[in-house]
Structures are given as C-alpha cells and as structure tokens.
Design a protein around this motif. Sequence first.
Motif, short mmCIF file in Angstrom:
data_model
loop_
_atom_site.label_atom_id
_atom_site.label_comp_id
_atom_site.label_asym_id
_atom_site.label_seq_id
_atom_site.Cartn_x
_atom_site.Cartn_y
_atom_site.Cartn_z
N THR A 181 11.22 4.90 -3.35
CA THR A 181 10.49 4.36 -2.21
C THR A 181 9.67 3.15 -2.65
N ILE A 199 6.23 3.14 2.95
CA ILE A 199 5.94 4.55 3.25
C ILE A 199 4.46 4.88 3.40
N THR A 228 5.06 6.42 6.97
CA THR A 228 5.18 7.88 6.87
C THR A 228 3.89 8.52 6.39
#
Length: 229
Positions: A84, A89, A117
């Motif tokens: 990631t 994120i 996220t």
Amino acid sequence: GKKKMLCIKLLTQFIFFNIILYISVWYVLTNYYFSYPKDLRWDWKEIYKTNGGELNAKQIGETIKGLHQQKHPNGEPFLIGTATASHQIEGHCKPTESNWCRWEAQGKTQGLSGAATDALRQFDDDLPKRMVDDFHFNSYRFSVSWSRIQPKGPTYFNETAIEEYVNMVKKLKEKNIEPMLTLLHFDVPVWFEDLGGFEKDDRNVHHFVNFSIHIFKKMHHLVKKMVHD
C-alpha cells in the motif's frame, strides 16, 4: 531564377517531411499510448470470477498457502503479501502539509482521498491476524508519509506520527509478517515541493536523506527492508 526554384523545392520537401512526421507521431500515440492493446486490458469481471463464482479470501489464501511450499534457490522462503501507499489508504491529509492533498484542494486530481480507508485508525490487532489466517501473507509493504512526519519544515519531526508506524510494525511482527517499509511513495511535504522538490536535487535531496536517516534510526531494529519507490 534557379535560387527561387531551389528555395521552393526545399520548402516543399520540408513541409512534406513534417506532414509525414506528424502523421507518424499521431499514429503511434493513438494506437500505442492513448489506448492499451486489447490483450493488456484488464477484465475485472473475469479476474474476480472463477468457475462462475467470485474469488473470495479463502480461495486466495489457499492459493498463497500452496506457494509457501516453494523455496527460493537460496533456500529462503518467498515473501508473499500485499503493498500500500500511505496517501492512498491513510486519508485525512492536509493541503498545507502534503503536495498531493494540495493538488486535490486545487482541483488538479480526478478525485479526493478524503478519509480513504482510515488505515492508521483501523489497523488494530485483527488486521494482521486476518492477513495470516485469511490470506496466509508473510509480508506487508507499506509507506510512511513524509508529509505527516515532517509537515512544518526540514527541522521538525512529528514523533507521534512515527510512533504510529512503529506500533503498526510491532503488530505485524507479532504475527510473523515481515514489514517492508517504503520511504517515499509519490507524495512529499508542501515545503519540499515549494523549494523545487527533486527537480533541484543538488539543493534539496539532502532533506530526503535526513528524513530517511531519521526513520532508519527509529525503525532499523524492527524493519530489515527499506526501499524508495
């Protein structure tokens, strides 16, 4: 006379060759640059389906579990995991700190990252456990956000932000997941970009070097592999 005819001939040839050049460039761009060949296009419906059903975590995990049975020629096990980037994120970036977030605020990107996220807040003990139990991962590559760690300038370090990454690494290691740390993944502090960024390496690269050294001192005992994406 002859000079005039020669000039006209040369001009005609120049125009002709330029037309051929423009047509060639246009053909290459439209056929190879602006569109992917059909065999390179990803059909997500096909990728996520197998035998008529959607590919789920268990199926992925079983596949990876089988791969763990294989060894590298040097005898070491393969590292299989996911990767990631912090900006993608973590979310909650600030236009006054991150150059990418500033671009978002200026309308220069196709969308806003928003909360993304909410990775740092959501990274609890359960997530590393799921990486192992569901997917059989033994590695995770992530990036630290330079703009979060040095939001105010080259002499200031947000130690609280660094500690969040340290705690994340510890949770990974508790589940025998090897962390791989990316020191830079495309977003930089606003102050660094305003200085000219990496386009003026001779003047600015030492700022990134100092940042990297600071992170290394804080995390070298926990992370064996650090890269620059």
